[in-house]
Enzyme design. Structure first.
Site, PDB file in Angstrom:
ATOM      1  N   LYS A   1      21.452  35.614  42.981  1.00  0.00           N
ATOM      2  CA  LYS A   1      20.695  36.425  44.622  1.00  0.00           C
ATOM      3  C   LYS A   1      20.903  38.051  44.118  1.00  0.00           C
ATOM      4  CE  LYS A   1      25.339  39.300  45.647  1.00  0.00           C
ATOM      5  NZ  LYS A   1      25.832  38.458  43.829  1.00  0.00           N
TER       6      LYS A   1
ATOM      7  N   LYS B   1      22.508  24.652  37.770  1.00  0.00           N
ATOM      8  CA  LYS B   1      23.463  25.024  38.729  1.00  0.00           C
ATOM      9  C   LYS B   1      23.447  23.786  39.681  1.00  0.00           C
ATOM     10  CE  LYS B   1      24.447  28.621  41.086  1.00  0.00           C
ATOM     11  NZ  LYS B   1      25.550  29.867  41.024  1.00  0.00           N
TER      12      LYS B   1
ATOM     13  N   ASN C   1      32.888  38.630  48.093  1.00  0.00           N
ATOM     14  CA  ASN C   1      33.599  38.789  48.738  1.00  0.00           C
ATOM     15  C   ASN C   1      33.628  39.104  50.649  1.00  0.00           C
ATOM     16  OD1 ASN C   1      32.815  40.646  48.119  1.00  0.00           O
ATOM     17  ND2 ASN C   1      34.376  42.019  47.396  1.00  0.00           N
TER      18      ASN C   1
HETATM   19  P1  ADP Z   1      29.535  38.389  43.927  1.00  0.00           P
HETATM   20  O1  ADP Z   1      29.776  37.126  44.452  1.00  0.00           O
HETATM   21  O2  ADP Z   1      29.671  39.920  44.420  1.00  0.00           O
HETATM   22  O3  ADP Z   1      28.114  37.792  42.717  1.00  0.00           O
HETATM   23  P2  ADP Z   1      31.038  37.596  40.808  1.00  0.00           P
HETATM   24  O4  ADP Z   1      31.812  36.618  41.205  1.00  0.00           O
HETATM   25  O5  ADP Z   1      29.426  36.543  40.872  1.00  0.00           O
HETATM   26  O6  ADP Z   1      30.915  37.420  41.830  1.00  0.00           O
HETATM   27  O7  ADP Z   1      30.732  38.581  39.682  1.00  0.00           O
HETATM   28  C1  ADP Z   1      31.837  39.799  39.754  1.00  0.00           C
HETATM   29  C2  ADP Z   1      33.221  39.642  39.723  1.00  0.00           C
HETATM   30  O8  ADP Z   1      32.780  39.290  37.849  1.00  0.00           O
HETATM   31  C3  ADP Z   1      34.357  40.482  39.343  1.00  0.00           C
HETATM   32  O9  ADP Z   1      35.221  40.169  40.283  1.00  0.00           O
HETATM   33  C4  ADP Z   1      34.673  40.516  38.263  1.00  0.00           C
HETATM   34  O10 ADP Z   1      36.074  39.825  37.964  1.00  0.00           O
HETATM   35  C5  ADP Z   1      33.926  39.747  37.051  1.00  0.00           C
HETATM   36  N1  ADP Z   1      33.713  40.579  35.399  1.00  0.00           N
HETATM   37  C6  ADP Z   1      32.802  40.069  34.370  1.00  0.00           C
HETATM   38  N2  ADP Z   1      32.288  40.555  33.664  1.00  0.00           N
HETATM   39  C7  ADP Z   1      33.474  41.645  34.255  1.00  0.00           C
HETATM   40  C8  ADP Z   1      33.228  43.179  32.922  1.00  0.00           C
HETATM   41  N3  ADP Z   1      32.775  43.703  32.030  1.00  0.00           N
HETATM   42  N4  ADP Z   1      33.765  44.132  34.641  1.00  0.00           N
HETATM   43  C9  ADP Z   1      33.438  43.945  35.528  1.00  0.00           C
HETATM   44  N5  ADP Z   1      33.929  42.980  36.154  1.00  0.00           N
HETATM   45  C10 ADP Z   1      33.308  41.655  35.245  1.00  0.00           C
HETATM   46 MG    MG Z   2      27.681  35.759  41.916  1.00  0.00          MG
END
Ligand code: ADP
Ligand code: MG
Length: 310
Positions: free
Chosen positions: A210, A126, A11
């Site tokens: 990462k 992956k 994000n």
């Molecule tokens: P990034 O690009 O920052 O690695 P990800 O999408 O891989 O983002 O991981 C973050 C996401 O994980 C959050 O936006 C949320 O939707 C999700 N998520 C899954 N399980 C949980 C949890 N237990 N608590 C909070 N967020 C969670």
């Molecule tokens: Mg991620």
């Protein structure tokens, strides 16, 4: 003054170079807040959409004969580190200047050592690059030796291994640059995976998570804190259920117990929590924090975020 490794999530960067150039101006602000607060800051970031675009774009151009060759996967990673690094250097540099702060920002194209004996190499999972129909996929597998798998009815896609990081090759350079007062961007996209053969390093097609690479770097440069910045302000248990509960802190043992219950999604929150547990357990006093990009300074001050600490 704390030495902090920040891991930026998807994000913070967006999905296209144009979107990214806009977004990084916002991303720079909470990062510069931490620097202005007197901390030494090292920045790591993801590269999923970026490396995918470079890889697929050049593979497509090569298949139509517009260019002479496709781009090998480690080189795609290096290219993504370069252009994401440029955007971050530009945005953080401008933000520092606007606040009258005299600091330089630099990007290190970073290699990360992985073990060829890592079980991930036996089971690539992956997906990278585009979708192909069966005939084209079989031709690519023959010609390139890639492993390709059918992806939920959408066609065939290349899969690469996701091994654990062991070492950051350029860690001393990173440390020296921090000591000299620079803001350093490193281990972009988890780093360019390299393997050691007969004393030499070679790039290998793989993707290092990462969150794990940032954790490894934080340990190696003896950081005080690992801050994983993502789309949520806190980690939850019973995430998205009616009994959802946002957590302000966890001990590594609590985090491991929740992980065992399946509280954290494997492709997203689980690697973050695992990385934080590893960092918190690696040395007494080390603190890991998961929060959203815009809340970084408040979380550092204990006002929000989820802290993982022994
Ligand atoms: P990034 O690009 O920052 O690695 P990800 O999408 O891989 O983002 O991981 C973050 C996401 O994980 C959050 O936006 C949320 O939707 C999700 N998520 C899954 N399980 C949980 C949890 N237990 N608590 C909070 N967020 C969670
Ligand atoms: Mg991620």
């Amino acid at each position: 003054m704390k030495k902090i490794v920040i891991a930026l999530g998807g994000n913070a960067l967006g999905n296209t170079p144009y979107e990214q150039l806009e977004l990084v101006r916002e991303t720079a602000k909470p990062i510069v807040d931490l620097i202005q607060d007197g901390n030494e800051v090292v920045i790591a970031h993801g590269n999923g959409p970026q490396v995918g675009m470079i890889n697929l774009g050049l593979a497509t151009a090569a298949r139509t004969g517009s260019i002479k060759s496709d781009m090998p996967f480690p080189e795609c990673g290096a290219m993504s580190q370069g252009y994401i690094g440029y955007h971050l250097q530009n945005a953080i540099g401008n933000e520092l200047k606007s606040r009258g702060m005299d600091k330089e920002v630099c990007t290190i194209v970073t290699q990360v050592l992985v073990d060829e004996k890592d079980p991930a190499f036996q089971n690539p999972t992956k997906p990278v690059g585009g979708f192909y129909d069966k005939d084209v996929a079989e031709k690519i597998m023959r010609e390139k030796g890639y492993k390709m798998v059918e992806d939920a009815g959408r066609g065939y896609r290349r899969v690469v291994p996701s091994p654990r990081p062991i070492d950051v090759v350029e860690k001393k350079t990173v440390e020296n640059l921090i000591k000299a007062g620079n803001v350093v961007i490193t281990v972009g996209g988890g780093g360019i995976p390299v393997v050691l053969r007969d004393g030499y390093l070679y790039g290998t097609p793989a993707v290092i998570d990462k969150d794990y690479a940032s954790e490894k770097l934080a340990e190696l440069i003896d950081a005080d804190m690992l801050i994983i910045l993502t789309a949520v302000e806190k980690v939850a248990i019973n995430y998205k259920k009616e009994n959802e509960q946002w957590l302000s802190s966890m001990t590594p043992d609590q985090a491991k117990a929740y992980a065992k219950e399946g509280q954290f999604a494997p492709g997203s929150m689980l690697p973050k929590v695992n990385a934080c547990v590893e960092f918190a357990e690696s040395k007494k006093g080390r603190v890991a924090l998961i929060t959203s990009l815009d809340k970084a300074l408040q979380a550092l001050n204990g006002e929000t975020g989820t802290r993982i600490q022994m």
